[in-house]
Design a protein around this motif. Structure first.
Motif, short mmCIF file in Angstrom:
data_model
loop_
_atom_site.label_atom_id
_atom_site.label_comp_id
_atom_site.label_asym_id
_atom_site.label_seq_id
_atom_site.Cartn_x
_atom_site.Cartn_y
_atom_site.Cartn_z
N ALA A 41 0.86 -1.17 0.09
CA ALA A 41 -0.01 0.06 -0.12
C ALA A 41 0.86 1.20 0.05
N LYS A 42 1.93 1.13 0.63
CA LYS A 42 2.81 2.29 0.80
C LYS A 42 3.51 2.54 -0.76
N GLU A 43 4.11 1.65 -1.12
CA GLU A 43 4.70 1.51 -2.46
C GLU A 43 3.68 2.08 -3.78
N GLN A 44 2.31 1.65 -3.50
CA GLN A 44 1.63 2.03 -4.37
C GLN A 44 1.06 3.46 -4.19
N LYS A 45 1.00 3.99 -2.96
CA LYS A 45 0.76 5.35 -2.65
C LYS A 45 1.98 6.40 -3.12
N GLU A 46 3.20 5.88 -3.08
CA GLU A 46 4.27 6.70 -3.60
C GLU A 46 4.40 6.79 -4.94
N SER A 47 3.97 5.70 -5.70
CA SER A 47 4.02 5.83 -7.28
C SER A 47 2.90 6.50 -7.88
#
Length: 47
Positions: A41-47
């Protein structure tokens, strides 16, 4: 021959041990899945 409570202790202890390890194993796997979900979820939010 009379049975003493300590004759049954290994069976009772082993049952409690299996239950405790099963619960601990469940929460360990759940924690790892939750951490992976949080990371994705954190990686998806950052990209």
């Amino acid at each position: 021959m009379e049975q003493h409570w300590s004759d049954f202790f290994p069976y009772i202890f082993m049952g409690v041990k299996v239950i405790a390890l099963g619960i601990a194993g469940f929460f360990a796997v759940k924690w790892h899945f939750d951490q992976d979900k949080k990371l994705k979820a954190k990686e998806q939010k950052e990209s």
